[in-house]
Design an enzyme around this catalytic site. Structure first.
Site, short mmCIF file in Angstrom:
data_model
loop_
_atom_site.label_atom_id
_atom_site.label_comp_id
_atom_site.label_asym_id
_atom_site.label_seq_id
_atom_site.Cartn_x
_atom_site.Cartn_y
_atom_site.Cartn_z
N CYS A 74 0.87 -1.17 0.00
CA CYS A 74 0.00 0.00 0.00
C CYS A 74 0.91 1.22 0.00
CB CYS A 74 -0.91 0.00 1.23
SG CYS A 74 -1.96 1.48 1.34
N GLU A 76 -3.57 1.47 -5.98
CA GLU A 76 -2.61 0.46 -6.41
C GLU A 76 -2.40 0.59 -7.91
OE1 GLU A 76 0.17 -1.10 -5.79
OE2 GLU A 76 -0.88 -1.69 -3.94
#
Length: 210
Positions: free
Chosen positions: A2, A106
């Site tokens: 992340c 992402e």
């Protein structure tokens, strides 16, 4: 992994307003309040977080990332599967926190290209990612608390985008993550239940101009 996430502190959502109000009162007059980021949050930025104080939830401002020895690079994520094995994380296993978010980002690799996605649990305005924090020293001897976000295997719907995702806690697991103590064996058993891929539906939207 992340590498960025999103939290709009100006959003008219009761849960976000409560966190912001508590932080604003606590940090009134502090330069940290001005540094706290809203919107897309990057590593090394200061962000709203929830920690345990006397077995109560308390809103705090933490800095994303634990610096390496050279203090220029930072560790921003910790693999949930190994936090009890790695000394850096096992030494702060009681310093657990909740990182409020409205989504995370992402990138899907396609050859030399990367496509950015905004990802969140479906029908969820605010959620909490599992984190660990510790006191760190910045340049100039400034002491603050820095955090890492725990990651796990990706949910089925986003496996085609990336092979990791942040640990998103179920509502009924948030306080267990914050407050539960015990032996390493007991914590390992607890974490095997809490720190899993998200089991509900997930939305992944392509972000233009990434």
């Amino acid at each position: 992994m992340c590498g960025r996430y999103f939290l709009n502190l100006d959003e008219n959502i009761e849960e976000i307003k409560k966190i912001l109000d508590e932080i604003s009162q606590k940090y009134e007059g502090s330069p940290l309040l001005q540094k706290m980021k809203s919107g897309e949050i990057f590593p090394t930025e200061f962000a709203a977080s929830i920690v345990s104080k006397d077995f109560q939830r308390e809103a705090e401002i933490l800095r994303w990332g634990l610096p390496l020895q050279n203090k220029k690079e930072v560790i921003i994520n910790a693999r949930a599967e190994t936090i009890l094995e790695k000394p850096l994380f096992s030494s702060i296993i009681s310093n657990r926190c909740l990182i409020p978010a409205q989504g995370f980002f992402e990138w899907k690799k396609d050859g030399s290209k990367k496509q950015k996605f905004f990802i969140k649990p479906k029908d969820c305005n605010v959620f909490y990612m599992a984190g660990l924090y510790k006191r760190i020293e910045l340049e100039g001897g400034i002491l603050v608390d820095g955090f890492v976000i725990l990651t796990t295997e990706p949910a089925e719907e986003i496996k085609h985008i990336h092979n990791r995702m942040p640990v998103i806690l179920k509502k009924e697991h948030e306080d267990l993550w914050l407050f539960e103590n015990g032996s390493t064996k007991a914590l390992k058993s607890l974490f095997s239940v809490l720190l899993k891929p998200w089991e509900g539906e997930i939305e992944a939207v392509e972000v233009k101009n990434n």
